[in-house]
Scaffold this active site. Structure first.
Site, PDB file in Angstrom:
ATOM      1  N   SER A 107       0.895  -1.289   0.033  1.00 31.28           N
ATOM      2  CA  SER A 107      -0.207   0.073  -0.103  1.00 31.28           C
ATOM      3  C   SER A 107       0.826   1.193   0.085  1.00 31.28           C
ATOM      4  O   SER A 107       0.338   2.271  -0.030  1.00 31.28           O
ATOM      5  CB  SER A 107      -0.807  -0.001   1.504  1.00 31.28           C
ATOM      6  OG  SER A 107      -0.003  -0.045   2.352  1.00 31.28           O
ATOM      7  N   HIS A 130      -2.475  -3.162  -5.624  1.00 33.58           N
ATOM      8  CA  HIS A 130      -3.033  -2.869  -4.373  1.00 33.58           C
ATOM      9  C   HIS A 130      -4.662  -3.158  -4.316  1.00 33.58           C
ATOM     10  O   HIS A 130      -5.453  -2.217  -4.860  1.00 33.58           O
ATOM     11  CB  HIS A 130      -2.654  -1.414  -4.078  1.00 33.58           C
ATOM     12  CG  HIS A 130      -3.057  -0.879  -2.522  1.00 33.58           C
ATOM     13  ND1 HIS A 130      -3.179   0.110  -2.141  1.00 33.58           N
ATOM     14  CD2 HIS A 130      -3.223  -1.731  -1.342  1.00 33.58           C
ATOM     15  CE1 HIS A 130      -3.699   0.239  -0.887  1.00 33.58           C
ATOM     16  NE2 HIS A 130      -3.735  -0.833  -0.440  1.00 33.58           N
ATOM     17  N   GLU A 142      -5.639  -0.475  -7.074  1.00 29.07           N
ATOM     18  CA  GLU A 142      -4.607   0.571  -7.452  1.00 29.07           C
ATOM     19  C   GLU A 142      -3.217  -0.204  -8.047  1.00 29.07           C
ATOM     20  O   GLU A 142      -2.825  -1.000  -7.530  1.00 29.07           O
ATOM     21  CB  GLU A 142      -4.111   1.024  -6.113  1.00 29.07           C
ATOM     22  CG  GLU A 142      -3.536   2.415  -6.351  1.00 29.07           C
ATOM     23  CD  GLU A 142      -3.450   3.134  -4.913  1.00 29.07           C
ATOM     24  OE1 GLU A 142      -3.342   4.374  -4.863  1.00 29.07           O
ATOM     25  OE2 GLU A 142      -2.896   2.581  -3.944  1.00 29.07           O
ATOM     26  N   ASN A 180      -3.375   6.255  -0.149  1.00 27.06           N
ATOM     27  CA  ASN A 180      -2.666   6.515   1.048  1.00 27.06           C
ATOM     28  C   ASN A 180      -1.954   7.680   1.140  1.00 27.06           C
ATOM     29  O   ASN A 180      -2.122   8.407   2.412  1.00 27.06           O
ATOM     30  CB  ASN A 180      -1.688   5.254   1.508  1.00 27.06           C
ATOM     31  CG  ASN A 180      -2.660   3.971   2.116  1.00 27.06           C
ATOM     32  OD1 ASN A 180      -3.662   4.367   2.923  1.00 27.06           O
ATOM     33  ND2 ASN A 180      -2.348   3.042   1.733  1.00 27.06           N
TER      34      ASN A 180
END
Length: 275
Positions: A107, A130, A142, A180
């Site tokens: 991540s 991800h 992702e 993130n």
């Protein structure tokens, strides 16, 4: 995350190996998939026949070579630690077919740095993939391209994501990627507000739910993700960008040092009943 990824792959018709160094953990992951599928049958979303077919596609490997030697796609979903991931990929590189794609579910960690753990000829087939938790429910993947990820590798991952019913967003290889990089400063600021005594955890979370229309407040979300995971991601962001708003708050360090890691530990910003 690993058992969730295995479940959606099996649901899409792929045969999957689950590998853990401790076989019991892999068996527990397969058992969780079975329980998830049983609930789907109870809700009328699957037939018993479909449940059996999907679970039959998931097998437990007792050795890394057993899992990797015939794989077309290897998805790594270990703890968010660069050294651990690099070591695993180096081992996989020695046993996986030359044409296999390697994907990391990281991540936040650089895909280019992870790809450096494998032979140069495989780096064009190394990519970030991800997923989001819970994997069977969350509709996003992702996709992160490393410095040497090929267009063909990206296209294949996009095809797989479509089979899984997931939407793909593409990020350059920067710390935290898209989600993130946006999320962690938000969680960090909520933690600092709590630490300063601005409001209770309940009121901070209610503000996000009711004022920002978020499905979950930031402190509850941090507990759900795992406070140790949040800490690692914030450290990667802070080291990568060097900006103060990415730094982990003191309260997060304290909770992790105390072993209060969120839902999985029974206590974080909130307390949770242990089964």
């Amino acid at each position: 995350m690993g058992h969730g990824i295995a479940q959606v792959m099996a649901a899409a018709g792929h045969h999957v190996w689950i590998y853990e160094p401790e076989v019991a953990r892999a068996e527990a992951g397969r058992a969780r998939i079975g329980a998830n599928l049983e609930r789907a049958v109870a809700k009328g979303k699957l037939t018993e026949e479909q449940r059996g077919e999907q679970l039959d596609r998931v097998a437990v490997a007792t050795a890394l070579a057993q899992a990797g030697s015939t794989a077309d796609l290897v998805v790594e979903a270990v703890f968010e630690d660069e050294a651990t991931k690099r070591d695993l990929f180096a081992q996989l590189d020695a046993v996986a077919p030359p044409a296999a794609i390697f994907a990391s579910n990281t991540s936040s960690i650089s895909i280019t740095r992870l790809a450096a753990a494998v032979a140069e000829q495989r780096r064009t087939r190394f990519v970030g993939m991800h997923f989001f938790s819970p994997v069977p429910v969350m509709p996003l993947i992702e996709l992160i391209r490393g410095a040497e990820t090929s267009d063909a590798c990206e296209a294949t991952v996009r095809e797989i994501a479509a089979e899984l019913g997931k939407q793909v967003i593409v990020s350059r290889d920067r710390p935290g990627f898209i989600v993130n990089r946006v999320l962690m400063p938000f969680l960090g600021e909520a933690m600092r507000a709590y630490e300063e005594g601005l409001a209770t955890a309940e009121d901070i979370d209610a503000g996000a739910r009711l004022g920002l229309n978020h499905p979950m407040g930031p402190l509850a979300l941090a507990d759900f993700i795992g406070l140790d995971v949040c800490l690692h991601i914030m450290q990667v962001l802070h080291e990568g960008f060097g900006e103060a708003h990415f730094a982990p708050p003191a309260i997060l360090w304290q909770l992790v040092d105390a072993g209060h890691l969120g839902q999985k530990a029974g206590r974080g910003f909130y307390s949770y009943p242990r089964s």
